[in-house]
Design a protein around this motif. Structure first.
Motif, PDB file in Angstrom:
ATOM      1  N   GLY A  85       1.102  -1.312   0.375  1.00 43.53           N
ATOM      2  CA  GLY A  85      -0.591  -0.069   0.298  1.00 43.53           C
ATOM      3  C   GLY A  85       1.222   1.084   0.197  1.00 43.53           C
ATOM      4  N   MET A  86       2.326   1.197  -0.369  1.00 40.31           N
ATOM      5  CA  MET A  86       3.134   2.623  -0.118  1.00 40.31           C
ATOM      6  C   MET A  86       2.943   3.108   1.180  1.00 40.31           C
ATOM      7  N   GLU A  87       2.393   2.840   2.358  1.00 38.06           N
ATOM      8  CA  GLU A  87       2.302   3.457   4.042  1.00 38.06           C
ATOM      9  C   GLU A  87       3.092   3.112   4.654  1.00 38.06           C
ATOM     10  N   VAL A  88       3.798   3.943   5.647  1.00 39.47           N
ATOM     11  CA  VAL A  88       4.108   4.177   6.922  1.00 39.47           C
ATOM     12  C   VAL A  88       2.911   4.522   8.317  1.00 39.47           C
ATOM     13  N   ARG A  89       3.033   3.690   9.047  1.00 38.68           N
ATOM     14  CA  ARG A  89       1.875   4.590  10.332  1.00 38.68           C
ATOM     15  C   ARG A  89       3.644   3.916  11.783  1.00 38.68           C
ATOM     16  N   ARG A  90       3.014   4.870  12.444  1.00 35.43           N
ATOM     17  CA  ARG A  90       4.180   5.273  13.116  1.00 35.43           C
ATOM     18  C   ARG A  90       3.410   4.885  14.577  1.00 35.43           C
ATOM     19  N   GLY A  91       2.820   3.895  15.476  1.00 38.30           N
ATOM     20  CA  GLY A  91       2.377   3.992  16.739  1.00 38.30           C
ATOM     21  C   GLY A  91       0.491   4.357  16.238  1.00 38.30           C
ATOM     22  N   GLY A  92       0.106   4.254  15.020  1.00 41.57           N
ATOM     23  CA  GLY A  92      -0.880   4.077  14.506  1.00 41.57           C
ATOM     24  C   GLY A  92      -1.486   5.228  13.514  1.00 41.57           C
ATOM     25  N   THR A  93      -0.137   6.407  13.750  1.00 43.36           N
ATOM     26  CA  THR A  93      -0.479   8.062  12.890  1.00 43.36           C
ATOM     27  C   THR A  93       0.491   7.376  11.764  1.00 43.36           C
ATOM     28  N   ALA A  94      -0.082   7.936  10.404  1.00 47.72           N
ATOM     29  CA  ALA A  94      -0.051   7.871   8.963  1.00 47.72           C
ATOM     30  C   ALA A  94       1.262   9.075   8.652  1.00 47.72           C
ATOM     31  N   ILE A  95       2.097   8.559   8.402  1.00 51.03           N
ATOM     32  CA  ILE A  95       3.593   8.935   7.829  1.00 51.03           C
ATOM     33  C   ILE A  95       3.271   9.509   6.461  1.00 51.03           C
ATOM     34  N   GLU A  96       3.362  10.838   6.092  1.00 51.45           N
ATOM     35  CA  GLU A  96       3.716  11.083   4.390  1.00 51.45           C
ATOM     36  C   GLU A  96       5.084  10.451   3.723  1.00 51.45           C
ATOM     37  N   LEU A  97       5.735   9.428   3.847  1.00 51.08           N
ATOM     38  CA  LEU A  97       7.285   9.815   2.723  1.00 51.08           C
ATOM     39  C   LEU A  97       6.928   9.873   0.987  1.00 51.08           C
ATOM     40  N   SER A  98       7.828  10.895   0.529  1.00 52.49           N
ATOM     41  CA  SER A  98       7.780  10.116  -0.987  1.00 52.49           C
ATOM     42  C   SER A  98       8.531   9.186  -1.329  1.00 52.49           C
ATOM     43  N   ARG A  99       8.616   8.517  -2.293  1.00 57.42           N
ATOM     44  CA  ARG A  99       9.229   7.104  -2.825  1.00 57.42           C
ATOM     45  C   ARG A  99      10.131   6.494  -2.516  1.00 57.42           C
ATOM     46  N   THR A 100      11.490   8.064  -2.697  1.00 57.66           N
ATOM     47  CA  THR A 100      12.588   8.062  -2.147  1.00 57.66           C
ATOM     48  C   THR A 100      12.619   7.749  -0.432  1.00 57.66           C
ATOM     49  N   GLU A 101      11.820   8.610   0.187  1.00 55.13           N
ATOM     50  CA  GLU A 101      12.150   8.303   1.408  1.00 55.13           C
ATOM     51  C   GLU A 101      11.774   7.010   1.766  1.00 55.13           C
ATOM     52  N   PHE A 102      10.376   6.364   1.022  1.00 54.64           N
ATOM     53  CA  PHE A 102       9.337   5.036   1.641  1.00 54.64           C
ATOM     54  C   PHE A 102      11.153   3.946   1.217  1.00 54.64           C
ATOM     55  N   ARG A 103      11.516   4.201   0.252  1.00 50.22           N
ATOM     56  CA  ARG A 103      12.405   3.298  -0.100  1.00 50.22           C
ATOM     57  C   ARG A 103      13.894   3.036   0.604  1.00 50.22           C
ATOM     58  N   LEU A 104      14.119   4.483   1.502  1.00 53.06           N
ATOM     59  CA  LEU A 104      15.213   4.085   2.161  1.00 53.06           C
ATOM     60  C   LEU A 104      15.082   3.902   4.008  1.00 53.06           C
ATOM     61  N   LEU A 105      13.056   4.037   3.882  1.00 50.12           N
ATOM     62  CA  LEU A 105      13.044   3.215   4.680  1.00 50.12           C
ATOM     63  C   LEU A 105      13.205   2.267   5.035  1.00 50.12           C
ATOM     64  N   HIS A 106      12.077   1.902   3.959  1.00 50.17           N
ATOM     65  CA  HIS A 106      11.972   0.180   3.651  1.00 50.17           C
ATOM     66  C   HIS A 106      13.511  -0.449   3.419  1.00 50.17           C
ATOM     67  N   TYR A 107      14.923   0.152   2.892  1.00 49.68           N
ATOM     68  CA  TYR A 107      16.250  -0.619   3.614  1.00 49.68           C
ATOM     69  C   TYR A 107      16.812  -0.788   4.452  1.00 49.68           C
ATOM     70  N   LEU A 108      16.411   0.404   5.604  1.00 48.33           N
ATOM     71  CA  LEU A 108      17.223   0.190   6.527  1.00 48.33           C
ATOM     72  C   LEU A 108      15.893  -0.731   7.789  1.00 48.33           C
ATOM     73  N   MET A 109      15.210  -0.740   7.449  1.00 43.11           N
ATOM     74  CA  MET A 109      13.915  -1.562   7.940  1.00 43.11           C
ATOM     75  C   MET A 109      13.907  -3.530   7.807  1.00 43.11           C
ATOM     76  N   THR A 110      14.058  -3.616   6.397  1.00 39.65           N
ATOM     77  CA  THR A 110      15.030  -4.732   6.244  1.00 39.65           C
ATOM     78  C   THR A 110      16.150  -4.983   6.691  1.00 39.65           C
ATOM     79  N   ASN A 111      17.140  -4.188   7.065  1.00 36.37           N
ATOM     80  CA  ASN A 111      18.348  -4.799   7.934  1.00 36.37           C
ATOM     81  C   ASN A 111      18.206  -3.487   9.035  1.00 36.37           C
ATOM     82  N   ALA A 112      17.312  -4.045  10.063  1.00 39.90           N
ATOM     83  CA  ALA A 112      16.944  -3.381  11.710  1.00 39.90           C
ATOM     84  C   ALA A 112      17.700  -4.113  11.380  1.00 39.90           C
ATOM     85  N   GLY A 113      18.608  -3.421  12.656  1.00 38.44           N
ATOM     86  CA  GLY A 113      19.915  -3.767  13.756  1.00 38.44           C
ATOM     87  C   GLY A 113      20.850  -4.158  13.348  1.00 38.44           C
ATOM     88  N   ILE A 114      21.087  -3.825  12.054  1.00 37.85           N
ATOM     89  CA  ILE A 114      21.873  -3.802  11.315  1.00 37.85           C
ATOM     90  C   ILE A 114      22.668  -2.558  10.497  1.00 37.85           C
TER      91      ILE A 114
END
Length: 233
Positions: free
Chosen positions: A147-176
Motif C-alpha cells: 500500500g506504500m503506507e507507513v504508520r508509527r503508533g497508528g499515525t500515518a506518515i507521508e513519505l516521498s518515493r525515495t524516503e519510502f525506499r530508504l526506510l524500507h531498506y533500513l527496516m529490512t536491515n533492522a539492527g544492522i
C-alpha cells in the motif's frame, strides 16, 4: 523492450532554456523514453495534473511558478511521480528545499548528460513493483510495501518515493549498521561523488518524519553508517 532500454517511461521535462531542454529531451528519447516538454511551471503543473508521468525532470528556476512550488502542489494533490530537480545553485539550502517538497534527487548545472541519463534510469528502477508485500514492523513503526503506507503508533506518515525506499531498506536491515555507500547502491542504485551528502539529507528528513517527538529508531554510528533498531530498554 530491448536490453539497451530496460526501464523506459513517459517523462516530463520542465526547462525554460531551449538548448538544455532540447539536449535533455533528445538524450532521454534516445534511451527509449517518451518525452513531453514544458518551459514554464504553470504549463508543467497543468500537464502533470492530467497525465500520469513516470517521472519529472524539473528545473527549479522557472519563470512565474518555480519548480519547488510545482512539486509542492503536485504532492499536495496526491500525485507522486518521482522528481529529479535541476538547479543552477549548489547551496545546501536549495537542495534541502527540494527534498522538503518531495523531490527524489537533484543535479546541479552544468551537468553531464550521461549522468542525467543514469540518474533517470536509476529513479525509474525504484518503483516498488516486485518488492515483497509483507508488512515490516519495528517497534511501533509499520511499513506496508503493497500500500506504500507507513504508520508509527497508528499515525500515518507521508513519505516521498525515495524516503519510502530508504526506510524500507533500513527496516529490512533492522539492527544492522549500513554504510552510506550501501545505502546509495541499494536505494539510489548508483554511487557518485558527493552522494554521501544526499544520504545525510534524506536521513535527516526521515528522522524528522519518523522520530519527531518519539523515541528515536534511526541512529548514527559515527564512521560506520546508520542503523534502525527498536528503543533499548
Amino acid at each position: 523492450m530491448s536490453d539497451q532500454h530496460p526501464a523506459s517511461g513517459h517523462i516530463l521535462v520542465v526547462e525554460d532554456e531551449p538548448a538544455i531542454s532540447d539536449i535533455v529531451s533528445t538524450a532521454l528519447r534516445y534511451q527509449g523514453h517518451t518525452v513531453t516538454a514544458a518551459d514554464t511551471g504553470t504549463v508543467a503543473l497543468d500537464l502533470a495534473m492530467t497525465i500520469d508521468f513516470d517521472m519529472i525532470v524539473l528545473d527549479i528556476m522557472l519563470p512565474g511558478l518555480d519548480g519547488l512550488e510545482v512539486c509542492r502542489r503536485l504532492r499536495d494533490s496526491g500525485r507522486f511521480a518521482p522528481v529529479l530537480f535541476l538547479t543552477a545553485r549548489d547551496e545546501q539550502d536549495d537542495r534541502i528545499k527540494g527534498f522538503v517538497v518531495g523531490g527524489d534527487d537533484y543535479l546541479t548545472k552544468p551537468f553531464s548528460v550521461d549522468e542525467l541519463v543514469l540518474r533517470v534510469a536509476a529513479i525509474l528502477r525504484r518503483a516498488p513493483d516486485g518488492q515483497p508485500t509483507e508488512a515490516l514492523v519495528v517497534d511501533d513503526l509499520v511499513l506496508d510495501p503493497a500500500g506504500m503506507e507507513v504508520r508509527r503508533g497508528g499515525t500515518a506518515i507521508e513519505l516521498s518515493r525515495t524516503e519510502f525506499r530508504l526506510l524500507h531498506y533500513l527496516m529490512t536491515n533492522a539492527g544492522i549498521v549500513v554504510s552510506k555507500t550501501q545505502i546509495l547502491l541499494n536505494v539510489w542504485e548508483y554511487d557518485y561523488a558527493g552522494g554521501a551528502n544526499v544520504v545525510e539529507l534524506y536521513i535527516g528528513y526521515l528522522r524528522r518524519k519518523v522520530d519527531d517527538g518519539r523515541e528515536p529508531l534511526i541512529h548514527t554510528k559515527r564512521g560506520a553508517g546508520y542503523v534502525l533498531r527498536r528503543p533499548q530498554a
